[in-house]
Design a protein around this motif. Structure first.
Motif, PDB file in Angstrom:
ATOM      1  N   GLN A  13       0.843  -1.187   0.000  1.00  0.00           N
ATOM      2  CA  GLN A  13       0.000   0.000   0.000  1.00  0.00           C
ATOM      3  C   GLN A  13       0.879   1.239   0.000  1.00  0.00           C
ATOM      4  OE1 GLN A  13      -2.504   1.091   3.480  1.00  0.00           O
ATOM      5  NE2 GLN A  13      -4.192   1.260   2.005  1.00  0.00           N
ATOM      6  N   LEU A  15       1.637   5.389   0.132  1.00  0.00           N
ATOM      7  CA  LEU A  15       1.206   6.409   1.075  1.00  0.00           C
ATOM      8  C   LEU A  15       0.003   7.181   0.565  1.00  0.00           C
ATOM      9  CD1 LEU A  15       4.697   7.685   2.282  1.00  0.00           C
ATOM     10  CD2 LEU A  15       3.082   6.228   3.504  1.00  0.00           C
ATOM     11  N   SER A  16      -0.276   7.086  -0.731  1.00  0.00           N
ATOM     12  CA  SER A  16      -1.483   7.695  -1.291  1.00  0.00           C
ATOM     13  C   SER A  16      -2.743   6.969  -0.851  1.00  0.00           C
ATOM     14  CB  SER A  16      -1.400   7.689  -2.816  1.00  0.00           C
ATOM     15  OG  SER A  16      -1.439   6.350  -3.307  1.00  0.00           O
ATOM     16  N   GLY A  17      -2.583   5.747  -0.325  1.00  0.00           N
ATOM     17  CA  GLY A  17      -3.717   4.915   0.048  1.00  0.00           C
ATOM     18  C   GLY A  17      -4.025   3.853  -0.978  1.00  0.00           C
ATOM     19  N   GLU A  18      -3.518   4.022  -2.200  1.00  0.00           N
ATOM     20  CA  GLU A  18      -3.708   3.022  -3.240  1.00  0.00           C
ATOM     21  C   GLU A  18      -2.681   1.903  -3.074  1.00  0.00           C
ATOM     22  OE1 GLU A  18      -4.227   4.484  -7.249  1.00  0.00           O
ATOM     23  OE2 GLU A  18      -4.690   6.503  -6.500  1.00  0.00           O
ATOM     24  N   SER A  19      -2.957   0.756  -3.681  1.00  0.00           N
ATOM     25  CA  SER A  19      -2.073  -0.385  -3.485  1.00  0.00           C
ATOM     26  C   SER A  19      -1.931  -1.187  -4.765  1.00  0.00           C
ATOM     27  CB  SER A  19      -2.590  -1.283  -2.362  1.00  0.00           C
ATOM     28  OG  SER A  19      -3.885  -1.777  -2.683  1.00  0.00           O
ATOM     29  N   PRO A 117      -0.348   3.489  -8.907  1.00  0.00           N
ATOM     30  CA  PRO A 117      -0.565   4.459  -7.825  1.00  0.00           C
ATOM     31  C   PRO A 117       0.498   5.557  -7.803  1.00  0.00           C
ATOM     32  CG  PRO A 117      -0.772   2.204  -7.014  1.00  0.00           C
ATOM     33  CD  PRO A 117      -0.211   2.117  -8.401  1.00  0.00           C
ATOM     34  N   ASP A 123       7.507   6.133  -0.061  1.00  0.00           N
ATOM     35  CA  ASP A 123       7.252   4.785  -0.562  1.00  0.00           C
ATOM     36  C   ASP A 123       8.555   4.097  -0.950  1.00  0.00           C
ATOM     37  OD1 ASP A 123       4.397   4.847  -0.387  1.00  0.00           O
ATOM     38  OD2 ASP A 123       4.350   6.113  -2.177  1.00  0.00           O
TER      39      ASP A 123
END
Length: 402
Positions: A13, A15-19, A117, A123
């Motif tokens: 995942q 840090l944007s929240g996407e994975s 992402p 990240d």
């Protein structure tokens, strides 16, 4: 011993929240690990894991023509691979083996493109930590990096302060200034306005070569100093024997094709053969977004937990990451009693200097790894006035072109 491998660290995942369902990290290692001698090298914007020369590499050089820091890292070099276990990982979002926009999305079977992402320097650090865990490396003897790799180093100090004994942030800063942000913006616009960019989903069709070429040319101008450009090119014509593929405008046949134009065209052509346009967008966004103080009260607060020693190196001719920015970083360390030394290298190479002057970069790094900031080649500018140098080093060919 040298190793080139890829490690899968599973679902990741950002840090944007996407994975992504699976993140692969390509890395190279050099030397033997004894439990305490691991050195992590963080590469710059378009670098790869191929940091040092490998006798078994042949043409398998992670996409780059040669080791990007082969004069600093290797047997008997400043970062001696007979003494240290050196690891360099290609960061997520790049195109040299680690998962990025050009990688296949296992859920669709197609390249991610711009569905990948958003990626941050944080990240990169988290992925590097996961890689080191996979290969059995705990606390690092040192983490070293230049340019945005130096920002990567600073992120290690705020994110994993207990995992690093020594650190070197070279030709870097706590954040980019507005001028560099503006130039990066224009470079990205060159890519995204190329008709072949296709919203980032160009794989399998025409690629945005012209846009990427213009973006890289802007980057090269940022990496060089006025003095080095004047000395290397002047206003000289490239000569009648120099042929370009096509004139850029109708008047070009009348006016001279200058050496500086020829250089930029040549570097752009080589770069588009080896790098992915989407990765350039992602990598520059990550660099632009980095701010050491984000989430903290100040730069000093961000690195206050680091109890190791930090060497900051800057170069007098570098206007991309200036001496003044490095001194501000060192001042932030002193404010919170982090052990720091700011070593200024007199050079007119511009931002390229950390790559093309190993004889000036190597000694302080070697001393840092051996004895810390007490090394004889390390000096601190605290309480000293920063002056312009009286003499400069000769100009060399930029290694950013390789």
């Amino acid at each position: 011993m040298t190793t080139r491998d890829t490690v899968t660290i599973g679902a990741f995942q950002f840090l944007s929240g996407e994975s992504v369902p699976s993140l692969e990290i390509a890395y190279e290692s050099y030397g033997e690990f004894d439990g305490t001698n691991a050195v992590l090298i963080c590469h710059a914007l378009t670098g790869s894991s191929h940091v040092a020369r490998r006798p078994d590499a042949g043409d398998d050089t992670a996409g780059q023509a040669r080791a990007w820091w082969g004069d600093v890292v290797g047997p008997g070099k400043a970062i001696d691979t007979t003494e240290y276990f050196v690891v360099c990982a290609n960061v997520p979002g790049s195109c040299y083996g680690s998962t990025g926009p050009a990688s296949t999305n296992p859920e669709t079977g197609d390249p991610y493109g711009t569905d990948f992402p958003p990626v941050t320097v944080g990240d990169w650090t988290r992925a590097q930590r996961a890689l080191l865990d996979e290969i059995g490396v705990g606390r690092l003897h040192a983490v070293v990096g230049g340019s945005v790799g130096g920002m990567n180093v600073l992120d290690w100090l705020r994110r994993y302060p207990d995992d690093v004994e020594y650190a070197a942030s070279i030709a870097a800063a706590a954040r980019l200034d507005p001028q560099c942000l503006a130039l990066d913006t224009v470079a990205r616009r060159a890519i995204t306005t190329d008709p072949d960019w296709n919203g980032g989903h160009y794989y399998g069709g025409p690629e945005p070569v012209d846009g990427l070429a213009r973006a890289r040319q802007i980057g090269h101008i940022m990496y060089l100093s006025k003095a080095s450009m004047a000395r290397k090119f002047g206003r000289r014509s490239a000569g009648r024997e120099t042929v370009r593929e096509k004139p850029p405008d109708p008047a070009a046949a009348f006016f001279p094709y200058r050496e500086v134009e020829s250089y930029l065209d040549y570097q752009a052509e080589k770069f588009t053969d080896r790098f992915d346009a989407n990765s350039y967008l992602y990598m520059t966004r990550a660099m632009d977004d980095f701010d050491l103080a984000a989430g903290y009260e100040s730069d000093a607060d961000a690195i206050a937990a680091f109890e190791g020693e930090l060497l900051v190196l800057s170069f007098t001719g570098d206007w991309h990451f200036t001496v003044e920015q490095s001194e501000a970083l060192a001042d932030a360390c002193r404010e919170t009693d982090v052990s720091v030394a700011h070593h200024i290298v007199e050079s007119d190479h511009g931002h390229d200097a950390f790559l093309v002057e190993p004889e000036k970069v190597g000694p302080p790094l070697s001393d840092l790894l051996a004895v810390g900031l007490e090394g004889r080649s390390i000096t601190d500018t605290e309480d000293e006035e920063i002056d312009e140098p009286e003499a400069f080093a000769p100009v060399h060919t930029s290694l950013f072109s390789e």
